[in-house]
Design a protein around this motif. Structure first.
Motif, PDB file in Angstrom:
ATOM      1  N   ARG A  89       0.839  -1.192   0.000  1.00  0.00           N
ATOM      2  CA  ARG A  89       0.000   0.000   0.000  1.00  0.00           C
ATOM      3  C   ARG A  89       0.877   1.246   0.000  1.00  0.00           C
ATOM      4  O   ARG A  89       0.587   2.232  -0.674  1.00  0.00           O
ATOM      5  CB  ARG A  89      -0.930  -0.009   1.210  1.00  0.00           C
ATOM      6  CG  ARG A  89      -1.872   1.165   1.284  1.00  0.00           C
ATOM      7  CD  ARG A  89      -2.846   1.057   2.457  1.00  0.00           C
ATOM      8  NE  ARG A  89      -2.238   0.775   3.749  1.00  0.00           N
ATOM      9  CZ  ARG A  89      -1.652   1.712   4.524  1.00  0.00           C
ATOM     10  NH1 ARG A  89      -1.598   2.952   4.142  1.00  0.00           N
ATOM     11  NH2 ARG A  89      -1.149   1.369   5.692  1.00  0.00           N
ATOM     12  N   ALA A  92       2.278   1.789  -3.462  1.00  0.00           N
ATOM     13  CA  ALA A  92       1.218   2.324  -4.321  1.00  0.00           C
ATOM     14  C   ALA A  92       1.020   3.815  -4.044  1.00  0.00           C
ATOM     15  O   ALA A  92       0.816   4.610  -4.974  1.00  0.00           O
ATOM     16  CB  ALA A  92      -0.081   1.552  -4.111  1.00  0.00           C
ATOM     17  N   PHE A  93       1.096   4.202  -2.777  1.00  0.00           N
ATOM     18  CA  PHE A  93       0.967   5.610  -2.410  1.00  0.00           C
ATOM     19  C   PHE A  93       2.089   6.435  -3.049  1.00  0.00           C
ATOM     20  O   PHE A  93       1.847   7.492  -3.632  1.00  0.00           O
ATOM     21  CB  PHE A  93       0.991   5.776  -0.885  1.00  0.00           C
ATOM     22  CG  PHE A  93       1.198   7.195  -0.435  1.00  0.00           C
ATOM     23  CD1 PHE A  93       0.139   8.103  -0.466  1.00  0.00           C
ATOM     24  CD2 PHE A  93       2.437   7.625  -0.008  1.00  0.00           C
ATOM     25  CE1 PHE A  93       0.331   9.420  -0.073  1.00  0.00           C
ATOM     26  CE2 PHE A  93       2.642   8.934   0.392  1.00  0.00           C
ATOM     27  CZ  PHE A  93       1.587   9.841   0.362  1.00  0.00           C
ATOM     28  N   GLU A  95       3.924   5.724  -5.715  1.00  0.00           N
ATOM     29  CA  GLU A  95       3.765   5.759  -7.168  1.00  0.00           C
ATOM     30  C   GLU A  95       2.613   6.669  -7.580  1.00  0.00           C
ATOM     31  O   GLU A  95       2.727   7.425  -8.550  1.00  0.00           O
ATOM     32  CB  GLU A  95       3.568   4.346  -7.711  1.00  0.00           C
ATOM     33  CG  GLU A  95       4.833   3.516  -7.608  1.00  0.00           C
ATOM     34  CD  GLU A  95       4.643   2.061  -7.983  1.00  0.00           C
ATOM     35  OE1 GLU A  95       3.526   1.673  -8.402  1.00  0.00           O
ATOM     36  OE2 GLU A  95       5.617   1.305  -7.855  1.00  0.00           O
ATOM     37  N   LYS A  96       1.514   6.624  -6.849  1.00  0.00           N
ATOM     38  CA  LYS A  96       0.347   7.459  -7.184  1.00  0.00           C
ATOM     39  C   LYS A  96       0.636   8.938  -6.920  1.00  0.00           C
ATOM     40  O   LYS A  96       0.291   9.800  -7.717  1.00  0.00           O
ATOM     41  CB  LYS A  96      -0.867   7.018  -6.373  1.00  0.00           C
ATOM     42  CG  LYS A  96      -2.109   7.818  -6.671  1.00  0.00           C
ATOM     43  CD  LYS A  96      -3.277   7.352  -5.835  1.00  0.00           C
ATOM     44  CE  LYS A  96      -4.490   8.244  -6.098  1.00  0.00           C
ATOM     45  NZ  LYS A  96      -5.550   7.997  -5.143  1.00  0.00           N
ATOM     46  N   THR A  97       1.292   9.230  -5.820  1.00  0.00           N
ATOM     47  CA  THR A  97       1.526  10.612  -5.422  1.00  0.00           C
ATOM     48  C   THR A  97       2.697  11.248  -6.159  1.00  0.00           C
ATOM     49  O   THR A  97       2.642  12.422  -6.523  1.00  0.00           O
ATOM     50  CB  THR A  97       1.781  10.690  -3.897  1.00  0.00           C
ATOM     51  OG1 THR A  97       0.702  10.036  -3.227  1.00  0.00           O
ATOM     52  CG2 THR A  97       1.866  12.125  -3.419  1.00  0.00           C
ATOM     53  N   GLU A 100       5.520   6.858 -11.037  1.00  0.00           N
ATOM     54  CA  GLU A 100       6.081   5.504 -10.944  1.00  0.00           C
ATOM     55  C   GLU A 100       7.554   5.503 -10.591  1.00  0.00           C
ATOM     56  O   GLU A 100       8.033   4.628  -9.900  1.00  0.00           O
ATOM     57  CB  GLU A 100       5.873   4.752 -12.265  1.00  0.00           C
ATOM     58  CG  GLU A 100       4.534   4.093 -12.345  1.00  0.00           C
ATOM     59  CD  GLU A 100       4.439   3.178 -13.538  1.00  0.00           C
ATOM     60  OE1 GLU A 100       5.392   2.433 -13.820  1.00  0.00           O
ATOM     61  OE2 GLU A 100       3.390   3.213 -14.175  1.00  0.00           O
ATOM     62  N   GLU A 134       1.651   6.781   5.223  1.00  0.00           N
ATOM     63  CA  GLU A 134       1.733   7.766   4.145  1.00  0.00           C
ATOM     64  C   GLU A 134       2.268   9.104   4.644  1.00  0.00           C
ATOM     65  O   GLU A 134       3.030   9.782   3.959  1.00  0.00           O
ATOM     66  CB  GLU A 134       0.354   7.968   3.487  1.00  0.00           C
ATOM     67  CG  GLU A 134      -0.103   6.798   2.660  1.00  0.00           C
ATOM     68  CD  GLU A 134      -0.881   5.752   3.457  1.00  0.00           C
ATOM     69  OE1 GLU A 134      -0.899   5.820   4.711  1.00  0.00           O
ATOM     70  OE2 GLU A 134      -1.457   4.853   2.823  1.00  0.00           O
TER      71      GLU A 134
END
Length: 144
Positions: A89, A92-93, A95-97, A100, A134
């Protein structure tokens, strides 16, 4: 005797680089050591050109080896142990924020850090953090 990238490239070619990844990793380690602990991007480009490989291939090798990282980047290592499932998770945070491949962060998964009861665990530039979330990642990446 001064160190020369060209001589190092030639030497590791005789050792089997780039086809032999252990020789290639040896070259990258030497480059990192000679450049104060990080691999400059322009040097990575020169290695890619000399060996006629894609720079993305060399970046993938660097990402796979926890001890290697680019110069002027921070190294974020995420525990990939079975009990740190939240790290997926966290990745993913990131990469999203930040995209990549955040330009200032080398993101790597490492084997279990053996601190399962304190997870999820991360290592930022060699410093271990427990119960990562996060908010911590944002603080580290953005330098706040």
């Amino acid at each position: 005797m001064s160190w020369s990238l060209e001589e190092a490239i030639a030497y590791y070619r005789t050792q089997g680089a780039p086809g032999d990844q252990s020789a290639l990793i040896g070259l990258l380690r030497e480059v990192q050591r000679e450049n104060g602990g990080g691999i400059p991007l322009h040097t990575l480009t020169a290695i890619a050109e000399a060996y006629a490989v894609k720079e993305s291939f060399l970046l993938a090798v660097i990402k796979r080896i926890p001890s290697l990282h680019l110069a002027d980047t921070n190294c974020l290592e995420l525990c990939a142990g079975p009990n740190c499932s939240k790290c997926g998770r966290l990745a993913a945070f990131v990469e999203k924020t930040y995209g990549e491949s955040p330009k200032t962060v080398t993101l790597k998964y490492v084997p279990c850090m053996r601190m399962c009861g304190k997870g999820p665990n991360i290592r930022w530039n060699g410093k271990l953090y427990h119960q990562a979330d996060e908010q911590l990642l944002r603080r580290l990446i953005e330098g706040k």
